[in-house]
Design an enzyme around this catalytic site. Structure first.
Site, PDB file in Angstrom:
ATOM      1  N   ASP A  16       0.910 -17.419   7.647  1.00  0.00           N
ATOM      2  CA  ASP A  16       1.795 -18.007   6.626  1.00  0.00           C
ATOM      3  C   ASP A  16       1.827 -19.522   6.842  1.00  0.00           C
ATOM      4  O   ASP A  16       2.224 -19.995   7.902  1.00  0.00           O
ATOM      5  CB  ASP A  16       3.184 -17.377   6.777  1.00  0.00           C
ATOM      6  N   ASP A 110       0.134 -18.748  -0.061  1.00  0.00           N
ATOM      7  CA  ASP A 110       0.043 -19.309   1.294  1.00  0.00           C
ATOM      8  C   ASP A 110       0.152 -18.258   2.396  1.00  0.00           C
ATOM      9  O   ASP A 110       0.374 -18.601   3.548  1.00  0.00           O
ATOM     10  CB  ASP A 110       1.115 -20.393   1.493  1.00  0.00           C
ATOM     11  N   GLU A 111      -0.022 -16.994   2.055  1.00  0.00           N
ATOM     12  CA  GLU A 111       0.304 -15.945   3.014  1.00  0.00           C
ATOM     13  C   GLU A 111      -0.668 -14.779   2.871  1.00  0.00           C
ATOM     14  O   GLU A 111      -0.973 -14.369   1.755  1.00  0.00           O
ATOM     15  CB  GLU A 111       1.728 -15.489   2.677  1.00  0.00           C
TER      16      GLU A 111
HETATM   17  P1  TTP Z   1       7.028 -19.736   1.828  1.00  0.00           P
HETATM   18  O1  TTP Z   1       5.886 -19.334   2.709  1.00  0.00           O
HETATM   19  O2  TTP Z   1       8.148 -18.771   1.662  1.00  0.00           O
HETATM   20  O3  TTP Z   1       7.669 -21.097   2.346  1.00  0.00           O
HETATM   21  P2  TTP Z   1       6.972 -22.379   2.947  1.00  0.00           P
HETATM   22  O4  TTP Z   1       5.504 -22.169   3.162  1.00  0.00           O
HETATM   23  O5  TTP Z   1       7.311 -23.542   2.075  1.00  0.00           O
HETATM   24  O6  TTP Z   1       7.721 -22.575   4.325  1.00  0.00           O
HETATM   25  P3  TTP Z   1       7.598 -21.702   5.651  1.00  0.00           P
HETATM   26  O7  TTP Z   1       7.093 -22.635   6.699  1.00  0.00           O
HETATM   27  O8  TTP Z   1       8.986 -21.219   5.917  1.00  0.00           O
HETATM   28  O9  TTP Z   1       6.621 -20.585   5.363  1.00  0.00           O
HETATM   29  O10 TTP Z   1       6.501 -20.069   0.382  1.00  0.00           O
HETATM   30  C1  TTP Z   1       5.238 -20.694   0.149  1.00  0.00           C
HETATM   31  C2  TTP Z   1       5.337 -21.634  -1.029  1.00  0.00           C
HETATM   32  O11 TTP Z   1       5.745 -20.916  -2.189  1.00  0.00           O
HETATM   33  C3  TTP Z   1       6.352 -22.737  -0.859  1.00  0.00           C
HETATM   34  O12 TTP Z   1       5.780 -23.877  -0.214  1.00  0.00           O
HETATM   35  C4  TTP Z   1       6.806 -23.019  -2.250  1.00  0.00           C
HETATM   36  C5  TTP Z   1       6.603 -21.732  -2.994  1.00  0.00           C
HETATM   37  N1  TTP Z   1       7.908 -21.087  -3.219  1.00  0.00           N
HETATM   38  C6  TTP Z   1       8.541 -21.235  -4.454  1.00  0.00           C
HETATM   39  O13 TTP Z   1       7.984 -21.852  -5.365  1.00  0.00           O
HETATM   40  N2  TTP Z   1       9.779 -20.666  -4.629  1.00  0.00           N
HETATM   41  C7  TTP Z   1      10.416 -19.963  -3.650  1.00  0.00           C
HETATM   42  O14 TTP Z   1      11.533 -19.468  -3.844  1.00  0.00           O
HETATM   43  C8  TTP Z   1       9.751 -19.810  -2.376  1.00  0.00           C
HETATM   44  C9  TTP Z   1      10.413 -19.049  -1.253  1.00  0.00           C
HETATM   45  C10 TTP Z   1       8.517 -20.388  -2.216  1.00  0.00           C
HETATM   46 MG    MG Z   2       4.796 -20.430   4.109  1.00  0.00          MG
END
Ligand code: TTP
Ligand code: MG
Length: 412
Positions: A16, A110-111
């Site tokens: 992730d 991203d995951e």
């Molecule tokens: P996430 O992997 O949930 O968050 P992140 O990568 O920003 O942070 P982390 O280090 O905690 O993993 O989500 C990936 C991307 O998806 C995030 O950068 C933006 C988008 N996103 C949204 O557009 N709306 C949302 O509610 C969430 C949770 C994420």
């Molecule tokens: Mg993330």
């Protein structure tokens, strides 16, 4: 944790990206590095999509209204999102994962889960593979960091990737998974939303270890099928396999519209129709789904998705529709949209225990009703029953004929 003497019947990684959108912005614009960055609409309206790690101590994060985030962290730099760029970087990342294994299940931009079982001879121990994965992502993207969890199941790998964010690497040998999970709060159980968490607390179950220690029959009695599932997860067991693109199990229905729409009521109309088709197809196969996904395609061809893990599986169109409506609120893009789709994923055979559980909870009545409708439709054609509100809407919106009406199965 060391894995030198551990037995690894399967090796599952969950990767992730850290603060994905914000990290891309910081990489592309060096002036943003080291600063709190919020990605989202620059106006006060709308929500934060993500916050860079420099902003997180201010308790701002995804889905928070932008005006509130600006109050909490006035020095943050606000950057409007560039979805095309994130999609491009996502392709690079997924390409890196595919270099490590042919079995990659992308969960979002991203995951992903990566099945590394059997790769040890070629790639080394789980620790070595984890480091290689992180380095490969950094090199391929030009500097982005990813957090990686590796264990024997999807569930534990996912909890592990989150354990030491950002830039984390957490290896949990399968035979240590149960002990490793034990001190964590029940909120870490997959599918335990706020209501379920309260129920668990009321039963005196505060940690995953508490859940692992109760008998699954007892949990079943208290919480139904969900209880059994939690007990299984708490033991570090998770029967789900990594679904590569081809094998991925989902049932979906999507429509490309003759005219782009942005009115939520109109979108709901299509969600309702899709939910009914998806529910019917699940019931025909005696399957139930744990996950529901809504897909919207913007007029400039960006595919946006939001998904939801249910607390209990369903084959009921009404449930699937209600999840769809809830997910609709999570889209930040106001549209207009040219395609509306809904799918059910995480599908399993509906078991006896589940049926019993549903009976006692009430949704079974809805299930029975929908099965009766299926039967009528089969005998008298699919137009025999139409919801009154759908009919009214169909009359109001005669120009929304479908260009295509596609039913999909298999791919998510
Ligand atoms: P996430 O992997 O949930 O968050 P992140 O990568 O920003 O942070 P982390 O280090 O905690 O993993 O989500 C990936 C991307 O998806 C995030 O950068 C933006 C988008 N996103 C949204 O557009 N709306 C949302 O509610 C969430 C949770 C994420
Ligand atoms: Mg993330």
């Amino acid at each position: 944790m060391s894995n030198s003497d551990s037995d690894w019947p399967s090796v599952v990684a969950h990767a992730d990206m850290d603060a994905f959108y914000a990290a891309v912005e910081q990489m592309d614009n060096p002036e943003l590095r080291g600063k709190p960055v919020l990605v989202g609409p620059p106006s006060g309206r709308g929500v934060v999509l993500t916050a860079s790690y420099e902003a997180r101590p201010y308790k701002v994060g995804s889905a928070m209204p932008m005006f509130k985030a600006r109050k909490l962290c006035p020095e943050a730099v606000i950057v409007p999102p560039r979805f095309e760029r994130y999609t491009e970087v996502s392709r690079t990342i997924m390409g890196v994962f595919a270099d490590f294994s042919p079995r990659v299940e992308a969960i979002s931009l991203d995951e992903a889960f990566i099945d590394l079982t059997g790769s040890e001879d070629l790639l080394g121990s789980p620790d070595t593979i984890g480091l290689s994965l992180k380095n490969a992502v950094r090199e391929a993207t030009g500097g982005l960091t990813v957090s990686v969890g590796i264990s024997g199941t999807k569930y534990v790998a996912k909890v592990a990737s989150d354990f030491q964010k950002p830039d984390g690497l957490t290896i949990v040998p399968p035979d240590e998974a149960r002990a490793w999970l034990a001190p964590m709060p029940v909120s870490r159980l997959w599918g335990a939303g706020p209501v379920t968490q309260k129920k668990l607390q009321a039963l005196g179950l505060h940690t995953i270890g508490d859940v692992a220690a109760c008998g699954d029959d007892w949990l079943d009695e208290k919480l139904g099928a969900m209880g059994r599932r939690f007990n299984q997860l708490a033991q570090g067991q998770d029967p789900r396999v990594i679904e590569g693109r081809r094998g991925s199990k989902s049932v979906g229905s999507e429509r490309t519209l003759a005219q782009d729409i942005s009115d939520p009521e109109q979108i709901k109309f299509y969600l309702r129709r899709s939910a009914e088709q998806v529910g019917q197809r699940l019931r025909r196969k005696t399957r139930v789904a744990w996950g529901v996904q809504v897909k919207l395609k913007t007029s400039d061809f960006r595919s946006l998705t939001r998904q939801h893990q249910r607390e209990r599986p369903t084959d009921v169109a009404e449930d699937i529709y209600n999840d769809g409506v809830m997910l609709l609120e999570k889209f930040d893009d106001p549209g207009p949209f040219r395609l509306v789709g809904l799918s059910a994923y995480d599908i399993e055979q509906s078991g006896e225990d589940l049926q019993g559980d549903l009976f006692s909870q009430g949704p079974m009545r809805r299930h029975d009703l929908e099965v009766a409708i299926d039967d009528l439709k089969e005998r008298f054609g699919s137009n025999v029953l139409k919801r009154a509100d759908d009919l009214a809407r169909a009359r109001q919106t005669p120009n929304l004929d479908f260009l295509g009406d596609e039913d999909k199965e298999g791919e998510q």
